[in-house]
Design an enzyme around this catalytic site. Structure first.
Site, PDB file in Angstrom:
ATOM      1  N   ASP A  55      41.864  52.618  30.801  1.00  0.00           N
ATOM      2  CA  ASP A  55      40.842  51.724  31.337  1.00  0.00           C
ATOM      3  C   ASP A  55      40.185  52.402  32.531  1.00  0.00           C
ATOM      4  O   ASP A  55      40.855  53.087  33.313  1.00  0.00           O
ATOM      5  CB  ASP A  55      41.469  50.400  31.793  1.00  0.00           C
ATOM      6  N   THR A 101      33.583  37.115  25.789  1.00  0.00           N
ATOM      7  CA  THR A 101      32.173  36.751  26.000  1.00  0.00           C
ATOM      8  C   THR A 101      31.486  37.659  27.005  1.00  0.00           C
ATOM      9  O   THR A 101      30.268  37.823  26.970  1.00  0.00           O
ATOM     10  CB  THR A 101      32.069  35.305  26.508  1.00  0.00           C
ATOM     11  N   LEU A 136      30.879  37.172  30.084  1.00  0.00           N
ATOM     12  CA  LEU A 136      30.007  36.474  31.024  1.00  0.00           C
ATOM     13  C   LEU A 136      30.729  35.259  31.588  1.00  0.00           C
ATOM     14  O   LEU A 136      31.755  34.820  31.065  1.00  0.00           O
ATOM     15  CB  LEU A 136      28.680  36.067  30.371  1.00  0.00           C
ATOM     16  N   SER A 137      30.215  34.730  32.679  1.00  0.00           N
ATOM     17  CA  SER A 137      30.709  33.482  33.263  1.00  0.00           C
ATOM     18  C   SER A 137      29.496  32.661  33.653  1.00  0.00           C
ATOM     19  O   SER A 137      28.365  33.173  33.676  1.00  0.00           O
ATOM     20  CB  SER A 137      31.582  33.761  34.495  1.00  0.00           C
ATOM     21  N   ASP A 176      44.852  42.780  25.939  1.00  0.00           N
ATOM     22  CA  ASP A 176      45.291  44.158  25.703  1.00  0.00           C
ATOM     23  C   ASP A 176      46.519  44.219  24.786  1.00  0.00           C
ATOM     24  O   ASP A 176      46.886  45.307  24.330  1.00  0.00           O
ATOM     25  CB  ASP A 176      45.651  44.848  27.023  1.00  0.00           C
TER      26      ASP A 176
END
Length: 671
Positions: free
Chosen positions: A301, A372, A374-375, A513
């Site tokens: 990551d 998604t 996004l928030s 993960d």
């Protein structure tokens, strides 16, 4: 303090000595076939000597040397196990007499029931206040707290753990320093991470690795082959008029079989696990440690591994026609439901710039998720405000980037600096861009270069857009990258690499993960992460440092190199011992074999005794190397092989000649 340390060392040394002799019992001795042959040979030598097969002094001396050989092998294993027991003892102190405040349900207002931590069951809820010890592994389901994990990790700096984040996992035996939390128990009593660590360091659950099993089979085959050869020698000797005593046959067998590596093999395996634990990595099996040394691909990551991971909002860029205050206020409202550090930094930066927006009432918040990306918030008046990655916001607003050149330009400007652009939109109108900045870790580029030298491919995985990903990948020096990655993208990448016959390692801490961690050959989960991630991985980093994956690879490489080096040295030793033992046994009856006596040793008896003494002494001489491990230097497989053969192959042939000759000079005086 010095007196206490001395007492502990005295007790430890007594335990090692006791275990060394205890392992002479048949039920323990016969677990190692190679050393079992030496053990049986010792008994046969005693019997043969007492029956008059050889002189009493010579026979008893050989018996003593053989016994010492077995004891040295036992000592090597006992020392390795003692280090593990010392670690286990300190771990046990972290879980003794733990009590728990059990709740009946999450919203219960009743007084918690005080019970022993051993009575806790999976899914039980526990209330833990400041100053209390966490009684069981689990996940925080309510609240947040700073926690001292030094009892497990050795790191005294407190860490923050918070519900509903990827840093919600807690471990039994650690201490809550501030606030209070409610934890859902994830493991039954006796199956916590502390319990697993204790079992592993004591060797109770240490299973042999595939390479260790393969080497064991090779050593057993060699041992059986030499037993057959030695057993048939008396029959062959009788045909040519040579009589060989049982004592000399035993000496020949012990010198022929690979006793050095046979005696050190258990210690090497245990030491590998101890090195991993010393690095605060809990491996669920010895196999995981060793497989790390064969890794071909590392999936990392970006955030927290390649960069420091504390991305902070550093600037707001409103589009034409949008006021700066309007953008900041919209960004704040979308971030109230975003528990990530990035979301919190947006609120913090907006307030520093003078915005005073409060959390809206009667609003439906949309929390950030990896799926998604996004928030946002749905206000009571019908307004929908979102903040997230460019593609996610374009999908929300149903717009095409080709129709908004200004947005495309601004996003590219932010991404070209290696920063992460977040786009803010209200309903179907894009308001502007937030810049999130992160910093590449110092020295990470050099570490990737070393991995490349070892033939290991590095792939950076990030949720950033391709421009940002490319900029950071170039700066960090990784071989490849995956941008705008979703959980299924990580899984697909791992499967693709494995389909090509490669071994893959990855690091993760979130529930999303877990599939990839389970699929990878080495899955390193963060201790601070979710329970799902820790269960899916086959290693857990107690320090929760994503860069530890690079250290794990080095530990695995060192394990393989150490076993290979000592095996090479042991087998090379046998070549030298052949030139010592064979002339001593047959030169009198077959004068032509005298040509093999290149060392010109004092007598056949001194030659046998010198070879056996060297055979015994070389085991304790190599114990420190077996426990510490051969020093690891990043190099290709061919370079490692050449170095191994030069130092431990050639050295393994030459050193015994010198050592046996010196021993013979001393022994010949007394015989």
């Amino acid at each position: 303090m010095n007196s206490s340390h001395a007492n502990k060392m005295t007790i430890l040394n007594k335990e090692i000595i006791q275990q060394t002799f205890y392992k002479l019992l048949p039920q323990h001795a016969f677990r190692n076939p190679v050393m079992a042959c030496v053990w049986v040979g010792t008994v046969l030598t005693v019997v043969a000597t007492l029956m008059g097969s050889t002189s009493l002094g010579f026979g008893l001396l050989l018996t003593l040397i053989l016994l010492v050989t077995v004891l040295f092998a036992n000592y090597a294993e006992a020392v390795a196990e003692a280090k593990g027991r010392g670690q286990a003892a300190s771990l046990r102190q972290a879980r003794e007499n733990l009590m728990a405040n059990k709740l009946t349900d999450l919203d219960s207002s009743q007084t918690p029931e005080l019970i022993s931590a051993n009575l806790l069951k999976k899914e039980d809820l526990v209330l833990i206040k400041a100053g209390e010890i966490i009684p069981a592994d689990g996940e925080i389901v309510r609240g947040f707290a700073t926690i001292n994990e030094s009892a497990v990790t050795g790191e005294s700096a407190p860490v923050l753990r918070e519900a509903n984040t990827d840093r919600s996992g807690v471990i039994a035996g650690t201490k809550v320093l501030t606030d209070q939390i409610v934890v859902r128990v994830s493991n039954e009593a006796g199956h916590s991470f502390l319990d697993k660590m204790i079992a592993l360091v004591e060797g109770a659950n240490r299973q042999k690795t595939p390479n260790e099993i393969a080497l064991g089979i090779l050593l057993n085959i060699m041992t059986i082959t030499f037993i057959v050869v030695v057993v048939t020698l008396p029959f062959i000797g009788s045909m040519v008029g040579i009589k060989i005593s049982v004592v000399l046959l035993v000496a020949l067998l012990v010198c022929l079989i690979p006793t050095t590596i046979g005696g050190l093999l258990p210690a090497i395996g245990i030491a590998g696990m101890n090195r991993a634990l010393k690095a605060n990595v809990l491996a669920k099996s010895g196999k995981a440690v060793e497989v790390a040394g064969d890794i071909d691909v590392l999936l990392l990551d970006k955030t927290g591994t390649i960069t420091y991971g504390d991305r902070q909002a550093t600037a707001f860029y409103p589009l034409t026609g949008i006021g700066m205050s309007e953008l900041r206020q919209a960004a704040m409202m979308t971030s109230f439901a975003d528990p990530t550090p990035e979301g919190k930094s947006v609120v913090s930066l907006a307030r520093e710039m003078g915005e005073t927006v409060q959390e809206p009432e009667q609003a439906a918040f949309i929390q950030f998720s990896a799926a998604t990306r996004l928030s946002g918030v749905d206000l009571a008046d019908g307004h929908q405000i979102r903040k997230g990655a460019l593609d996610a916001i374009l999908g929300f607003t149903e717009q095409d980037i080709r129709n908004n050149i200004e947005l495309k330009t601004r996003v590219e400007q932010v991404a070209s600096k290696g920063a992460t652009p977040l786009v803010v939109a209200a309903n179907h109108t894009i308001l502007g861009v937030i810049e999130l900045s992160d910093v590449i870790k110092q020295g990470i580029k050099e570490r990737f270069a070393l991995l490349r030298e070892m033939g290991i491919k590095t792939i950076m995985v990030t949720g950033d857009n391709p421009l940002t990903a490319a900029a950071i990948a170039a700066e960090a020096g990784v071989d490849d990258y995956i941008a705008e990655a979703r959980p299924e993208d990580k899984l697909a990448c791992i499967r693709n690499e494995q389909a090509e016959g490669k071994l893959v390692a990855m690091v993760g801490d979130g529930t999303n993960d877990a599939p990839a961690l389970a699929q990878a050959d080495i899955g390193l989960a963060m201790n601070s992460g979710t329970q799902a991630a820790k269960e899916a991985g086959n290693m857990v980093d107690l320090d929760s440092d994503p860069t530890k994956l690079l250290d794990v690879v080095e530990i695995g490489k060192q394990q393989l190199i150490t076993r290979g080096a000592l095996t090479t040295f042991s087998l090379a030793n046998d070549v030298s011992k052949y030139f010592v033992i064979l002339p001593a046994l047959f030169a009198v009856a077959v004068p032509q074999l005298e040509v093999l006596n290149i060392l010109h040793l004092g007598s056949p008896k001194s030659a046998v005794i010198s070879a056996l003494i060297f055979n015994a002494l070389i085991i304790p001489m190599l114990i420190p190397l077996a426990l510490r491990g051969v020093k690891f230097k990043p190099a290709s497989a061919l370079q490692l092989l050449r170095r191994n053969m030069l130092i431990y192959g050639v050295g393994g042939v030459v050193f015994p000649f010198i050592a046996i000759k010196l021993i013979d000079l001393v022994v010949a005086v007394w015989i």
